[in-house]
Design an enzyme around this catalytic site. Structure first.
Site, short mmCIF file in Angstrom:
data_model
loop_
_atom_site.label_atom_id
_atom_site.label_comp_id
_atom_site.label_asym_id
_atom_site.label_seq_id
_atom_site.Cartn_x
_atom_site.Cartn_y
_atom_site.Cartn_z
N CYS A 323 0.78 -1.24 0.00
CA CYS A 323 0.00 0.00 0.00
C CYS A 323 0.81 1.29 0.00
CB CYS A 323 -1.03 -0.01 1.14
SG CYS A 323 -0.52 -0.74 2.67
N ARG A 352 6.92 -11.77 4.81
CA ARG A 352 6.64 -11.55 6.23
C ARG A 352 7.41 -12.57 7.05
NH1 ARG A 352 0.18 -9.96 5.94
NH2 ARG A 352 0.49 -8.29 4.41
N GLN A 370 0.06 -11.21 -3.68
CA GLN A 370 -1.30 -10.78 -3.35
C GLN A 370 -1.89 -10.01 -4.52
OE1 GLN A 370 -2.30 -9.61 0.81
NE2 GLN A 370 -2.39 -7.58 -0.09
N ASP A 372 -3.43 -7.34 -5.06
CA ASP A 372 -3.72 -6.11 -4.33
C ASP A 372 -4.27 -5.04 -5.27
OD1 ASP A 372 -3.78 -4.99 -1.85
OD2 ASP A 372 -1.62 -5.07 -1.54
N HIS A 374 -5.18 -0.56 -4.90
CA HIS A 374 -5.37 0.65 -4.11
C HIS A 374 -6.09 1.65 -4.99
CE1 HIS A 374 -2.09 -1.51 -2.13
NE2 HIS A 374 -2.72 -1.11 -1.04
N LYS A 453 -12.83 -1.84 8.01
CA LYS A 453 -12.57 -2.83 6.97
C LYS A 453 -13.73 -3.79 6.83
CE LYS A 453 -10.16 -6.17 9.91
NZ LYS A 453 -9.08 -7.18 9.99
N HIS A 500 -8.15 0.02 0.11
CA HIS A 500 -7.24 -1.11 -0.04
C HIS A 500 -8.12 -2.33 -0.33
CE1 HIS A 500 -3.99 1.00 2.43
NE2 HIS A 500 -5.07 1.73 2.64
#
Length: 629
Positions: A323, A352, A370, A372, A374, A453, A500
């Site tokens: 992000c 991670r 991922q 992802d 934004h 979220k 997100h």
């Protein structure tokens, strides 16, 4: 975006109740106790009637272990999802025969119907009691409890024990009225568990068990457990030649050709959806300066989960999320209100630093990609964009026949940003759910530190719930921390809102879940091999290759088994590989330019259809194109 679901349960501290009652739940939602903390150690996990039964069964199991292993030291024994466990420090490793003996001793205690009796004592008396029993782990719990009270300026806490028959244990409760109220149970397994989750502390033996109110419920659970073992993606991943893991890179999958094909098919379907919705795909660096994470706020909150790299006296990390980096692309131009919504998508490779003991196949890894996105919007666009994203989620999960469920998590106590912006984001989210005609579960105070979220859940073929990905409405972290603006119709600079969004979430984890949901028998459209052509004799191999070429020309993924094995062995191998269709060619089929179609899982003696090559190609293409329709 933090998409990988944690296994830690959100726990409430159960109120201390008489032994004949089950503690009532408070409406307040509390955070899960910190791992290894005294609050976690004292949390029995008993939050409803079945949990209280499970915690009570853990006590009965501890009684049996002490009876069979005098001098055993007790750790903790909470209720957990579908069962209970208790940790023990024992003189030797337990065997399957030991579990049978423990079970038998437990049944004796249940038959004796001992009442669970709660006794509250002073701290000093309680500590002396557990010390006198030689229960050093319980002494440690009490010493930490006293230290916590002292730090808070409070006096020595009173403590409680629960007794049934000859057994007594330090416990907050609650419990059922008596051992006779415990339903059908079964001990399941033994595993190692570090005391307080710390690898520097002693390794204890954790006995897992399950208990249910009725025998049928226990039988159903044991069936699901056995079926889950058959579907374990770690086993099927090897059997189907999809991926492997190696100790040169723990927690990171090595994708084999078939697994990579599955990956690319999923990725391609998501790209197609995103193209239709006007997403712009970007790619951002994997190695990023700590300055970025300090600016976003992740450095203080997430540093322990990052892989850190020092270079030329500067600190960098492998990025754990995408992000903050998208803001640099946003700020590369002056943005107008006409540019919004601006949808950036990224299949970002993330890292991670998960503890080695938490790694689990594809569902808990250190490296993952991922899907992802934004999305930067004006305030007046937020509800429409959220409504559209909810539609994207339902469409994508529909490809697999999955029905997503949603929860809405609101502002936590530790949140950054203007409360008025939080209130606005939460209100617009509720309106988006209504506009999309989607119901949701409310989770107060469970949002991220920077955004409310939406969490996405599915139930798999065994009825297991999986938390998938999230949608986060960010009015603070990206817009404020990175000073994002756009120029409105009056020429003034305004803050955009950021969303997100991930739908698959971690592709590794998503694939692991799909493998278990389908037991490796993927729908035709994502099957790495969609059909195997099986020539009956050597003279049929040439025509089999020709048929495969016809099907490949239509975009189908086809193999030919030209080995000298017998036809039945070829069919058996294709069945083991979960190939959707086996196409058999003999003399009659070659002469007619046809193939006998044997669907995956067809039972012996089932009537089989014979199709011409062109008709077969058209049918398979249409089935693959339909996806989950």
């Amino acid at each position: 975006m933090a998409d990988q679901a944690t296994d830690a349960d959100k726990a409430n501290a159960a109120a201390e109740q008489p032994a004949t009652e089950v503690a009532a739940l408070d409406d307040e939602v509390l955070e899960a106790p910190e791992r290894g903390s005294v609050d976690e150690l004292l949390d029995a996990g008993a939050h409803d009637e079945i949990d209280a039964m499970r915690h009570s069964t853990a006590h009965v199991m501890a009684e049996a272990v002490l009876d069979l292993f005098p001098g055993a030291k007790l750790g903790i024994g909470p209720a957990v999802a579908d069962g209970f466990y208790y940790d023990f420090d024992l003189p030797r490793a337990l065997t399957p025969d030991d579990l049978e003996a423990i079970e038998a001793r437990m049944r004796q205690s249940v038959a004796e119907n001992h009442a669970f009796v709660r006794k509250e004592v002073s701290f000093d008396d309680g500590r002396a009691a557990v010390e006198g029993m030689g229960q050093t782990y319980k002494v440690e719990i009490l010493d930490d409890l006293a230290a916590k009270a002292k730090a808070a300026g409070e006096g020595s806490p009173s403590i409680s024990f629960y007794e049934h028959g000859p057994f007594s244990d330090l416990c907050r409760g609650p419990h059922v009225a008596s051992t006779g109220k415990i339903g059908p149970f079964k001990l399941l397994s033994v595993a190692g568990a570090y005391w307080r989750g710390n690898e520097k502390r002693p390794m204890l033996q954790r006995i897992y068990g399950t208990v249910w109110a009725e025998q049928q419920a226990l039988d159903d659970f044991l069936w699901r457990r056995a079926e889950a073992k058959k579907r374990d993606h770690r086993r099927l991943g090897v059997q189907l030649d999809l991926f492997s893991f190696h100790d040169v890179s723990p927690g990171t999958a090595f994708w084999h050709p078939k697994g990579q094909k599955l990956w690319r098919l999923l990725e391609g379907a998501m790209r197609e959806l995103q193209d239709r919705r006007g997403y712009l795909e970007v790619s951002t660096p994997i190695v990023v300066s700590e300055r970025l994470w300090r600016q976003s706020g992740h450095w203080d909150l997430y540093r322990d989960n990052m892989f850190l790299i020092e270079s030329e006296n500067q600190m960098f990390s492998l990025k754990p999320m995408n992000c903050p980096e998208s803001t640099f692309i946003y700020r590369s131009h002056l943005r107008s209100y006409r540019d919004l919504p601006l949808r950036y998508s990224e299949f970002g490779r993330l890292h991670r630093n998960e503890r080695s003991g938490t790694l689990s196949g594809l569902t808990r890894v250190r490296q993952f990609i991922q899907d992802d996105a934004h999305i930067y919007v004006r305030p007046d666009q937020l509800m429409g964009e959220l409504t559209a994203i909810l539609g994207e989620v339902r469409e994508a999960y529909g490809w697999f026949g999955l029905m997503p469920r949603f929860s809405f998590a609101t502002k936590p106590d530790k949140a950054i940003g203007d409360p008025a912006l939080w209130e606005q984001a939460e209100r617009l989210t509720v309106e988006a759910f209504a506009a999309a005609d989607i119901s949701y579960e409310l989770k107060p105070k469970d949002g991220t530190f920077y955004a409310p979220k939406i969490d996405i859940y599915i139930d798999d073929a065994l009825g297991r719930e999986w938390q998938m990905a999230t949608i986060q409405i960010d009015l603070t972290m990206l817009p404020e921390q990175f000073d994002l603006t756009y120029v409105d119709a009056e020429g003034k600079h305004q803050r955009p809102m950021a969303i997100h969004r991930a739908i698959y979430g971690s592709l590794e984890r998503f694939i692991g879940i799909l493998i278990e949901h389908f037991a490796g028998a993927f729908p035709l459209w994502i099957a790495p091999v969609q059909a195997v052509v099986i020539p009956i004799a050597d003279r049929h191999v040439g025509p089999a290759e020709e048929l495969a070429s016809v099907l490949r020309a239509k975009g189908l993924r086809v193999e030919v088994d030209g080995s000298d094995s017998r036809m039945q062995n070829k069919i058996r191998l294709a069945q083991e590989q979960k190939v959707p269709y086996m196409l058999v060619l003999g003399d009659r089929e070659v002469e007619a330019r046809s193939a006998t179609v044997r669907p995956r899982g067809a039972e012996k003696g089932t009537a089989q259809e014979t199709l011409t090559w062109d008709a077969l190609a058209d049918r398979l293409v249409a089935e693959a194109a339909a996806r989950g329709a």
